[in-house]
Enzyme design. Structure first.
Site, short mmCIF file in Angstrom:
data_model
loop_
_atom_site.label_atom_id
_atom_site.label_comp_id
_atom_site.label_asym_id
_atom_site.label_seq_id
_atom_site.Cartn_x
_atom_site.Cartn_y
_atom_site.Cartn_z
N HIS A 1 25.76 47.87 67.56
CA HIS A 1 26.03 46.93 66.48
C HIS A 1 24.72 46.40 65.90
O HIS A 1 24.55 46.33 64.67
CB HIS A 1 26.88 45.78 67.01
CG HIS A 1 27.22 44.73 66.00
ND1 HIS A 1 28.39 44.72 65.29
CD2 HIS A 1 26.52 43.64 65.58
CE1 HIS A 1 28.41 43.68 64.47
NE2 HIS A 1 27.29 43.01 64.63
N GLU A 2 23.77 46.04 66.77
CA GLU A 2 22.49 45.53 66.30
C GLU A 2 21.70 46.61 65.56
O GLU A 2 21.05 46.34 64.55
CB GLU A 2 21.68 44.99 67.47
CG GLU A 2 22.27 43.76 68.13
CD GLU A 2 22.48 42.62 67.15
OE1 GLU A 2 21.53 42.28 66.43
OE2 GLU A 2 23.60 42.09 67.09
N HIS B 1 22.87 46.83 62.01
CA HIS B 1 22.26 45.82 61.13
C HIS B 1 20.89 46.28 60.66
O HIS B 1 20.51 46.09 59.50
CB HIS B 1 22.13 44.49 61.86
CG HIS B 1 23.40 43.68 61.94
ND1 HIS B 1 24.17 43.40 60.83
CD2 HIS B 1 24.02 43.10 63.00
CE1 HIS B 1 25.22 42.67 61.20
NE2 HIS B 1 25.15 42.49 62.51
N GLU C 1 29.08 42.15 58.95
CA GLU C 1 29.56 42.27 60.32
C GLU C 1 30.54 43.43 60.45
O GLU C 1 30.48 44.21 61.43
CB GLU C 1 30.24 40.97 60.77
CG GLU C 1 29.27 39.84 61.04
CD GLU C 1 28.28 40.15 62.14
OE1 GLU C 1 28.62 40.90 63.07
OE2 GLU C 1 27.15 39.67 62.07
N ASP D 1 30.06 46.74 62.66
CA ASP D 1 31.07 47.16 63.63
C ASP D 1 31.45 48.62 63.41
O ASP D 1 31.53 49.41 64.36
CB ASP D 1 32.32 46.28 63.53
CG ASP D 1 32.12 44.89 64.10
OD1 ASP D 1 31.21 44.72 64.93
OD2 ASP D 1 32.88 43.98 63.72
#
Length: 488
Positions: A135-136, A139, A201, A205
């Site tokens: 997930h990070e 980003h 977000e 995901d």
């Protein structure tokens, strides 16, 4: 060796960022590059990487990084495996681990990824841990931070300084009186500097799920980790885990992720024992109480546990920390017998030799293992420690120095090299290693002092003097950039 923490971390941040933000760059009205839309970038990916490295130095100047070569190596390998299956183009990643029991992870523009050990407390499998890291990485790959800066039309330096403040606060709650004294209003304001939009977000995901699956891991672990996060929220009362403060878990986000997960084929994904062994090490570190850890692991052995083999390994660690090497060996013996080639167990056997001052045995075992694991970071660090404990300081120094080209940005290696260089009588080596350590931790005045001491000792070595003079000129430029920043 003290790092002499600066009085204000935002001043340090300003210094670091000023290196890369010249007056011309700050004055220019530059747009964001194409990021899947029609905007263009405030900074290039290379500038973003350099900003991230500057940010990391400032962050390290305010927190205590957790240095466990085995754990660091495990996390780094997992992170790079995920990155190779993600949309991230720049795989230059810097991992920082923090011994904090909160559930938190973060990614900073420029490839900096932080992991609180508390993640191991909540993640029940490697796949669940991987879901957070993926997930990070999403980003980072989508440059969500840069997009948010453009949307808010704010200076990226201010935003990254706010990010620094937020993450220092998260990492030091309960440990740093100055940061803990901040008001709730200030804390909430800083947390907002890390928040992404709902769209960001959900995109992270989606890409995270794809990355986990592409890496050969279970995409349903994303849903399992969501459940752990929600369970943690119930246990912690009104304040959710640190991760959810900056990545709010809304009903629509959970539903969207679960719908995506349902599209993947159902199959068996084997559990990774190494995750559970590293989880045991993390629990020991967070407990900071070997007796309590021993009780925990013994209870797991006697009852339910995520992994009984890891629970036994935990008892080995706890007995060793309590000085009960005999009991530690007794607990380790069946693990070694069942998996004689497992490096984690072999390293623990060597650590027990070292603890019992059986240095000849420890060195022989290490050298044998190096024939099969020549590139192992934890094995080489273990051997360097054994050499040092055996008073073979020159060999320890040579081994650590041989690792610096491969790990030039690893502060722990430079710290250890400075220590053993002093024991080996290489005083100029002490100062040079300390200078690198201070540079990586954003303590520039100390770095300058150490380079000056080394120069005086090496005045007749023209090559070394030339190198040091260049390093001192670079530091001088840092000071000038700071003055420009303050004046601008």
């Amino acid at each position: 060796m003290s790092s002499n923490r600066p009085r204000t971390f935002l001043t340090t941040m300003a210094l670091c960022l000023a290196i890369f933000l010249t007056p011309e760059t700050r004055a220019a009205n530059i747009q964001l590059p194409s990021l899947g839309d029609t905007s263009s970038a405030v900074i290039s990916t290379q500038q973003e990487y350099e900003l991230g490295q500057a940010w990391l130095r400032a962050y390290r100047s305010r927190i205590s990084e957790y240095n466990d070569p085995l754990l660091h190596d495990y996390l780094e390998r997992l992170l790079h495996n995920l990155a190779s299956h993600s949309e991230l183009q720049d795989h230059r990643l810097s991992l920082v681990a923090i011994n904090n029991a909160s559930m938190n992870a973060f990614a900073v523009p420029g490839g900096v990824v932080g992991v609180h050990l508390g993640l191991f407390r909540y993640a029940k499998s490697e796949d669940q841990l991987a879901s957070v890291l993926a997930h990070e990485l999403a980003h980072l790959s989508q440059r969500h931070f840069a997009r948010r800066v453009a949307e808010q039309r704010k200076n990226s330096m201010v935003s990254m300084a706010g990010m620094l403040a937020s993450l220092v606060l998260a990492a030091t709650v309960g440990g740093d009186a100055g940061m803990a004294a901040m008001t709730a209003t200030q804390a909430a304001s800083l947390e907002n500097s890390l928040r992404y939009s709902r769209q960001n977000e959900q995109e992270a995901d989606r890409l995270g799920i794809e990355t986990v699956y592409a890496a050969g891991m279970d995409p349903s672990a994303v849903g399992g980790m969501f459940e752990e996060m929600l369970r943690a929220t119930r246990y912690t009362g009104n304040r959710p885990p640190e991760f959810l403060l900056t990545h709010p878990l809304t009903e629509s986000r959970v539903a969207d992720a679960n719908n995506r997960i349902a599209q993947y084929p159902k199959k068996y994904y084997p559990d990774n024992l190494e995750y559970h062994l590293m989880r045991a090490r993390s629990m020991m570190a967070m407990d900071q109480n070997p007796a309590a850890s021993l009780n925990r692991f013994q209870s797991e052995l006697d009852g339910d546990s995520l992994n009984h083999e890891a629970a036994r390994y935990g008892t080995v660690l706890a007995h060793a920390a309590l000085g009960n090497t005999g009991k530690a060996r007794e607990a380790l013996a069946p693990l070694l017998k069942a998996s004689p080639g497992k490096l984690t167990y072999r390293l623990q056997d060597i650590a027990l030799d070292r603890q019992e001052q059986k240095f000849v045995n420890a060195i022989e075992k290490s050298q044998q293992l190096l024939r099969r694991h020549a590139d192992s970071y934890p094995l080489r660090m273990s051997l360097a420690e054994t050499y040092m404990k055996a008073n073979r300081f020159t060999e320890s120094e040579q081994l650590l120095r041989s690792m610096t080209p491969e790990y030039p940005d690893n502060p722990y290696i430079w710290f250890q090299l400075a220590e053993v260089s002093g024991l080996a009588g290489n005083i100029s080596g002490v100062h040079k290693a300390r200078a690198q350590y201070y540079l990586l931790n954003g303590v520039f005045d100390k770095a300058r002092d150490q380079l000056g001491y080394a120069r005086k000792l090496l005045i007749n070595d023209f090559k070394e003097v030339a190198i040091i003079d260049q390093q001192l000129r670079d530091l001088e430029q840092l000071q000038k950039k700071m003055e420009e920043f303050r004046g601008g």
